[in-house]
Structures are given as C-alpha cells and as structure tokens.
Scaffold this active site. Structure first.
Site, PDB file in Angstrom:
ATOM      1  N   LEU A 150      61.355  13.615  35.550  1.00 32.95           N
ATOM      2  CA  LEU A 150      60.443  14.533  34.872  1.00 32.95           C
ATOM      3  C   LEU A 150      59.656  15.269  35.934  1.00 32.95           C
ATOM      4  O   LEU A 150      59.332  14.708  36.988  1.00 32.95           O
ATOM      5  CB  LEU A 150      59.462  13.763  33.973  1.00 32.95           C
ATOM      6  CG  LEU A 150      60.007  13.037  32.741  1.00 32.95           C
ATOM      7  CD1 LEU A 150      58.871  12.301  32.029  1.00 32.95           C
ATOM      8  CD2 LEU A 150      60.705  13.989  31.790  1.00 32.95           C
ATOM      9  N   ASP A 151      59.330  16.535  35.668  1.00 35.36           N
ATOM     10  CA  ASP A 151      58.442  17.257  36.577  1.00 35.36           C
ATOM     11  C   ASP A 151      57.139  16.496  36.727  1.00 35.36           C
ATOM     12  O   ASP A 151      56.706  15.783  35.816  1.00 35.36           O
ATOM     13  CB  ASP A 151      58.134  18.654  36.027  1.00 35.36           C
ATOM     14  CG  ASP A 151      59.336  19.588  36.055  1.00 35.36           C
ATOM     15  OD1 ASP A 151      60.338  19.242  36.704  1.00 35.36           O
ATOM     16  OD2 ASP A 151      59.259  20.653  35.419  1.00 35.36           O
ATOM     17  N   ARG A 152      56.496  16.695  37.863  1.00 38.69           N
ATOM     18  CA  ARG A 152      55.244  15.979  38.152  1.00 38.69           C
ATOM     19  C   ARG A 152      54.199  16.177  37.048  1.00 38.69           C
ATOM     20  O   ARG A 152      53.503  15.239  36.660  1.00 38.69           O
ATOM     21  CB  ARG A 152      54.698  16.467  39.496  1.00 38.69           C
ATOM     22  CG  ARG A 152      53.452  15.733  39.948  1.00 38.69           C
ATOM     23  CD  ARG A 152      53.027  16.220  41.328  1.00 38.69           C
ATOM     24  NE  ARG A 152      51.872  15.500  41.805  1.00 38.69           N
ATOM     25  CZ  ARG A 152      51.321  15.695  42.995  1.00 38.69           C
ATOM     26  NH1 ARG A 152      51.835  16.574  43.833  1.00 38.69           N
ATOM     27  NH2 ARG A 152      50.259  15.010  43.364  1.00 38.69           N
ATOM     28  N   THR A 154      54.709  16.986  33.897  1.00 37.55           N
ATOM     29  CA  THR A 154      55.174  16.616  32.566  1.00 37.55           C
ATOM     30  C   THR A 154      54.903  15.136  32.323  1.00 37.55           C
ATOM     31  O   THR A 154      55.214  14.299  33.170  1.00 37.55           O
ATOM     32  CB  THR A 154      56.694  16.879  32.421  1.00 37.55           C
ATOM     33  OG1 THR A 154      56.947  18.250  32.723  1.00 37.55           O
ATOM     34  CG2 THR A 154      57.174  16.565  31.018  1.00 37.55           C
ATOM     35  N   ARG A 252      60.808  25.160  30.688  1.00 36.41           N
ATOM     36  CA  ARG A 252      59.829  26.136  31.173  1.00 36.41           C
ATOM     37  C   ARG A 252      60.482  27.507  31.381  1.00 36.41           C
ATOM     38  O   ARG A 252      59.919  28.547  30.988  1.00 36.41           O
ATOM     39  CB  ARG A 252      59.199  25.631  32.466  1.00 36.41           C
ATOM     40  CG  ARG A 252      58.436  24.318  32.266  1.00 36.41           C
ATOM     41  CD  ARG A 252      58.176  23.588  33.572  1.00 36.41           C
ATOM     42  NE  ARG A 252      57.295  24.337  34.442  1.00 36.41           N
ATOM     43  CZ  ARG A 252      56.987  23.944  35.683  1.00 36.41           C
ATOM     44  NH1 ARG A 252      57.509  22.839  36.184  1.00 36.41           N
ATOM     45  NH2 ARG A 252      56.172  24.668  36.425  1.00 36.41           N
TER      46      ARG A 252
END
Length: 325
Positions: A150-152, A154, A252
C-alpha cells in the site's frame, strides 16, 4: 508516531559481483523483492537503478523490476555500495507497539495489518523502517514477507505471508484476478453514473531521486478500476473502488484521469479541491484499503478494516456543510 531520526551508518563497504541460484520453492518472487532481501541496507532507489541500467541479469538476460524468478534461475547481482546499519539502529519501542496494535488477524499462513496512514509498506527512499521491518523486529522468530503493498499515505488492509506456499499462492491469485480488493475514497465532483469503469493502461517511471510517477499511456500495462458512488457531498463524492489490477498509484491516477482526483492527493490531485477538504479537516490522502478477499485451496479468506476516525470525521464535516447549505 514520533518523528524518526535517521539511522547511523558505518563506512560503506564494497560488495563484489554475486551469482545466486534461486532455491527450490522460491520461484514466483519479483526480482526487486528478491534483491531487497539479498542486499540488506541498500535503498530501493539504488535497487531500481541497477535494474534500469541493465546491471542485473537473470540467466544472462537483463532483468526488469517486474521480472519474476523461477526455481533454479541464476541471478547476477553487480557490485553495490552497502551502507551497513550500526547495531544500535533499531526501531523505537513506541513504533513496535503501534504496529503490534495494528494487527487484525493472524494464523499459520497470514498476518494482516490495518496499516496506519504514514507508515510505509517497506523501508527505503528516506524511510528507515516500514511495516515489514517493524513487524520483523517485533516478531524476530517469524518469517514474514509482504504479499502486496500500500502507498505510505494509504491506510487499511495489508497482508503479509508467514509461509512460502501462502505467499506464492496468494500472489498467483492476485496476478490471475482471483483476489478482490476494495477501497474507500473521497473524490472531487460527482460521478456521471453510479458506477464508472476505468480501463486505462498505466505506465510507471522513476524520476531521479527514486520518486515514482505513473501516467495513462497506451504502451502501459492493462489497468482496470471500478468507481461506485456511495454518498454525495458538496463538490465531492464518497466512493468505493474495486480494482481488477494492482498497479502502482492506480486508483489515484485513474481518478485524476476521469476528472475525479482523490482528496488530499499532493501528487496527482487538485490543489483547490485539496484546500477545501483541508478546511473540512482532511490531513492526508483520503484512500483506505477496506477489504481484501480471496480463496486459497479449500479456504476462503475475507479481511476488512473500518474507515479510520480521521476520515469519518471529514465525511461528518461535509455532511454538516450540506445540511447548513
């Protein structure tokens, strides 16, 4: 979480060329993850650089970051400069306690986090300790591997495997579209229809310094997202997003591509919209991994994480704004 100080490093030491044979049962792993495991202390930006410049070879051929290894493959790893962490550079106790509190499920195969926003999935690019490093420090006897990322910024469901068959089995399910991932997001504007499917190939580039940017590109990889409107608010929609593929920054970039950028997105978002959402109390990217479902063998798995209080508070503020006109 307290601001993390940089780890201290000894003088870099040179590593000679290595030729490593992939052990039986280790096939299916991406080359970038394989190198991260072999080259302890090397930033991921450097790992991607040696891959981009063709210095890593698998069975004599240049490897790309997404190359998947097979049992018995021979991997040539070039000399790199490894910054060795001093033994005292360890995660702080409050970091370990926070990541332990975030565990929502564990069994013999999987450990599942409700990952807090602001915690990276793994270290690198200026982050000393991501979720995987913190968990390995907290559970030194466990063998833990990230199944996905996961993105930081998120929050939400992050699955780690405790056994190799679980890792390769779930990664195969994800590649073959047999796993379901659902996210919750706040986007600018109102969808034209209750459900919008975005089928737009994505291409990733890594800028100097290791920053990743993704754009819609006909030459990119197939990427499909389904946006489903749940609630309408003034100038914004609360949506569920189901993804058929798991590309970097997919939701995104797809949101921005269809004119509905995500709230709080500093990279692909809309500044004016982000400002309005900050006035409603938003302090980070409004994207939450709410559910992850898959089947492995005879067993069905369903992991979920509720919308965090900070994001619920933003929706409450928008609801009040709607009623007060």
């Amino acid at each position: 979480m307290k601001t993390q100080t940089s780890a201290k490093f000894r003088e870099p030491v040179s590593v000679s060329v290595q030729v490593v044979t992939v052990e039986p049962g280790r096939g299916g792993q991406r080359i970038d993850n394989f190198l991260s495991g072999r080259l302890k202390g090397v930033p991921r930006s450097l790992i991607y650089r040696i891959l981009r410049t063709g210095q890593v070879r698998v069975n004599g051929r240049r490897a790309k970051p997404e190359t998947r290894l097979e049992d018995g493959d021979e991997v040539r790893i070039p000399p790199v400069r490894v910054a060795e962490r001093e033994s005292g550079a360890a995660p702080a106790g409050d970091q370990l306690a926070r990541i332990e509190r975030a565990i929502v499920h564990e069994d013999r195969d999987f450990l599942v986090l409700d990952k807090p926003s602001g915690v990276a999935s793994h270290g690198g690019s200026g982050v000393n300790f991501g979720a995987i490093e913190l968990l390995r420090a907290a559970r030194p006897r466990d063998t833990l591997e990230l199944v996905h990322r996961l993105d930081r910024d998120t929050s939400g469901v992050l699955v780690l495997a405790r056994r190799r068959p679980a890792l390769t089995g779930l990664q195969a399910a994800i590649r073959e579209g047999r796993a379901t991932k659902r996210y919750l997001a706040l986007v600018r504007g109102h969808l034209a229809r209750a459900r919008l499917t975005v089928d737009a190939p994505l291409r990733k580039s890594i800028l100097q310094g290791g920053e990743r940017m993704v754009r819609v590109d006909p030459e990119g990889k197939d990427s499909v997202s389904h946006f489903i409107e749940l609630e309408r608010h003034p100038g914004a929609s609360f949506v569920e997003v189901a993804i058929d593929t798991g590309r970097t920054h997919q939701i995104r970039v797809h949101g921005a591509h269809i004119g509905h950028p995500l709230a709080g997105d500093d990279k692909y978002g809309d500044k004016a919209f982000n400002k309005l959402m900050r006035e409603a109390g938003l302090r980070r990217l409004f994207l939450h991994a709410a559910r992850f479902e898959f089947s492995l063998g005879e067993r069905d798995y369903s992991f979920s994480a509720p919308l965090p209080a900070d994001l619920r508070g933003v929706l409450d503020a928008l609801q009040k704004r709607k009623h007060h006109g």
